[in-house]
Design a protein around this motif. Structure first.
Motif, PDB file in Angstrom:
ATOM      1  N   UNK A 290      71.033 149.999   8.377  1.00 31.23           N
ATOM      2  CA  UNK A 290      71.747 148.897   9.042  1.00 31.23           C
ATOM      3  C   UNK A 290      71.263 147.570   8.460  1.00 31.23           C
ATOM      4  N   UNK A 291      71.520 147.372   7.170  1.00 35.56           N
ATOM      5  CA  UNK A 291      71.014 146.186   6.481  1.00 35.56           C
ATOM      6  C   UNK A 291      71.534 144.889   7.097  1.00 35.56           C
ATOM      7  N   UNK A 292      72.687 144.967   7.745  1.00 37.03           N
ATOM      8  CA  UNK A 292      73.284 143.752   8.303  1.00 37.03           C
ATOM      9  C   UNK A 292      72.463 143.176   9.453  1.00 37.03           C
ATOM     10  N   UNK A 293      71.566 144.001  10.045  1.00 30.80           N
ATOM     11  CA  UNK A 293      70.768 143.526  11.178  1.00 30.80           C
ATOM     12  C   UNK A 293      69.900 142.331  10.782  1.00 30.80           C
ATOM     13  N   UNK A 294      69.507 142.274   9.527  1.00 29.69           N
ATOM     14  CA  UNK A 294      68.651 141.147   9.100  1.00 29.69           C
ATOM     15  C   UNK A 294      69.359 139.809   9.287  1.00 29.69           C
ATOM     16  N   UNK A 295      70.701 139.831   9.283  1.00 33.17           N
ATOM     17  CA  UNK A 295      71.445 138.583   9.465  1.00 33.17           C
ATOM     18  C   UNK A 295      71.612 138.226  10.936  1.00 33.17           C
ATOM     19  N   UNK A 296      70.912 138.953  11.807  1.00 33.59           N
ATOM     20  CA  UNK A 296      70.871 138.607  13.228  1.00 33.59           C
ATOM     21  C   UNK A 296      69.556 137.937  13.600  1.00 33.59           C
TER      22      UNK A 296
END
Length: 550
Positions: free
Chosen positions: A192-198
């Motif tokens: 879930x690499x997109x979590x870093x943009x949270x």
């Protein structure tokens, strides 16, 4: 009154003296605990708080997150910059946290580029009274506390030593915390690499650096030419009339609500009465305008997606201009995102035509206003690109005139969370009704030019929209995890009998092709094919009309 006066007196006397490092630690804890709700919701999803390992995971992740922000702040803050920089971060982070929690926004580089390119009108529509309580608690109160704090002044040598020790300790503690939960956090971040943009404010600071770096690099080098060998095919020598070709770029129209594609409601009643070809399985290049618009006019497309190459190379419009067609981009939104560089551009969003404009925004029929005079001055082939305001959210209720308020109740606020999902969908569908009308009016205009031009129109939306499904609103979710409603878009084509005959286009064949999968990647090659422009960058396999022409 006496109690209030006493409290105010104590407040005036309260003025603690802190080290910059202590202030940075307090700010880091504040960011981690108060401003990362969406991050915590995503990372703790599916975990039970009745289990000890969940608490260990959350505690270690909190320590690591705080250490990360603390390290970044220690690298940027000193006794002169600490308060102004922290004040700015608090305000920006408060806004970021609000929009992230309200609309489930991921602040990756593409979304931040979208934010930076947003015009004043779009930004104004995102403000609502509903955000004031949030800003009071997450921005105003922290700023008041920050204002009262005094910073301790140390000698330069001691300050450097304390700073180095603080950063070293933070890195050590942060790394140690991650090691304790590595077996859980590693697959989470890998899958879930997109979590870093949270992670806020780290997300927008990182994305801002990426965007500014890319823009600075682009400014120092020329645009890459595309299709330098482009020429009109020999068939152009036998043409009796010039061509008027219109590309309508839709905004935020999703296929799920498109009447021609089988939606339960008829949101396209006027187009349904016309001889149009509707493509039912079309996917976008991105989930926001900043990505999709340059991509759909680029030779690279989604298949060979490279943001730097796309933004630093010529577009389809430059090729059409190179072969002698007059190209005009007419815009009722926030610009062409570099697509129309080198061709004529008309910005119509600030027009003062009472019929279509209210002094703030213009309805999309402004894109058709004044076209007669343009055609009167035109003596050759003309390509018009009409960039709609379309269904740009969240103020859907401002995208159509009262006559198109068919579905009720409607949501007359940009704060979508305050409306029922039914009202949000109704308002969105009303805006689609107006797009249907605008496209029908465009076709009617083209029919009136039949004596002078062979005419055609392609309509294609830039991306879709979430209307509350799974708690998501608007668009911009990273492409790899975006819901279908954000990437499945409508596309419609219309050709006059004269255009179809002169280019030997079998419309019945193309209508059969319309049920098969297509994407933004097809636009570049399909337009070149329909206009019979020969160039080495043209790919016949990507031309939707290729099998329907000799």
């Amino acid at each position: 009154m006496t109690i209030l006066a006493s409290a105010f007196g104590r407040w005036r006397k309260w003025q603690p003296t802190l080290r910059v490092e202590t202030l940075a630690l307090i700010a880091s804890l504040y960011f981690s605990l108060a401003c990362n709700g969406l991050f915590w919701k995503s990372t703790l999803a599916g975990r039970s708080f009745t289990q000890a390992d969940t608490w260990l995971f959350a505690a270690c992740l909190l320590v690591a997150l705080t250490a990360l922000h603390f390290t970044l702040l220690c690298l940027a803050l000193n006794r002169w910059t600490a308060k102004p920089l922290l004040g700015l971060l608090i305000v920006v982070t408060a806004f970021a946290a609000y929009y992230m929690s309200t609309f489930t926004v991921f602040l990756d580089p593409s979304m931040l580029r979208n934010v930076l390119r947003t015009d004043v009108k779009e930004a104004g529509e995102l403000f609502s009274f509903g955000m004031l309580p949030h800003l009071f608690f997450y921005a105003l109160l922290p700023l008041l506390l920050l204002f009262r704090i005094r910073l301790r002044l140390d000698s330069f040598r001691r300050a450097v030593l304390v700073r180095l020790l603080s950063i070293s300790l933070a890195l050590l503690v942060g790394a140690g915390s991650l090691l304790l939960i590595f077996k859980d956090v590693a697959p989470l971040m890998r899958n879930n690499k997109e979590i870093r943009y949270l992670i806020t404010p780290g997300n927008y600071l990182y994305s801002l650096a990426r965007v500014l770096g890319a823009d600075a690099s682009a400014a120092t080098r020329p645009r890459e030419p595309v299709g330098l060998d482009a020429v009109k095919a020999e068939s152009w020598q036998q043409r009796k009339k010039p061509v008027l070709f219109v590309i309508v770029v839709g905004e935020t129209a999703r296929a799920a609500n498109w009447g021609l594609s089988g939606y339960a409601r008829q949101t396209t009643p006027e187009l349904a009465q016309l001889d149009v070809i509707n493509f039912t399985q079309v996917t976008s290049c991105g989930t926001n305008t900043e990505v999709s618009l340059p991509c759909m006019f680029s030779v690279y497309g989604r298949r060979k997606y490279d943001d730097d190459k796309i933004r630093n190379s010529e577009s389809l419009l430059n090729i059409l201009d190179r072969v002698g067609m007059k190209v005009i981009w007419r815009d009722n939104q926030s610009g062409c995102k570099g697509v129309c560089t080198g061709v004529e551009e008309h910005k119509l969003g600030n027009s003062t035509v009472p019929e279509w404009c209210d002094g703030d925004r213009c309805l999309d029929e402004i894109l058709l206003h004044g076209l007669d005079s343009i055609l009167a001055d035109s003596k050759g082939n003309l390509v018009l690109v009409l960039h709609q305001l379309g269904n740009h959210g969240p103020a859907y209720f401002k995208r159509y005139p009262p006559a198109f308020r068919k579905f009720e109740p409607v949501c007359e606020t940009a704060d979508l969370a305050k409306c029922s999902r039914e009202a949000v969908v109704n308002t969105y569908d009303n805006a689609l009704l107006y797009t249907d009308h605008m496209l029908a009016q465009t076709i009617a205009f083209l029919k009136r030019q039949d004596g002078k031009f062979d005419t055609a129109m392609i309509y294609l939306s830039d991306h879709g929209e979430s209307l509350g499904e799974n708690g998501l609103y608007l668009h911009g979710v990273p492409y790899s995890i975006a819901p279908k409603v954000q990437i499945e878009v409508p596309m419609v084509m219309w050709f006059s009998p004269g255009f179809a005959a002169s280019f030997s286009l079998d419309k019945a064949c193309l209508k059969q092709r319309s049920g098969l999968p297509a994407s933004h990647d097809n636009l570049f090659h399909t337009v070149l094919g329909l206009l019979d422009v020969r160039t080495g960058v043209y790919e016949r396999s990507m031309d939707l009309s290729a099998t329907c022409r000799p």
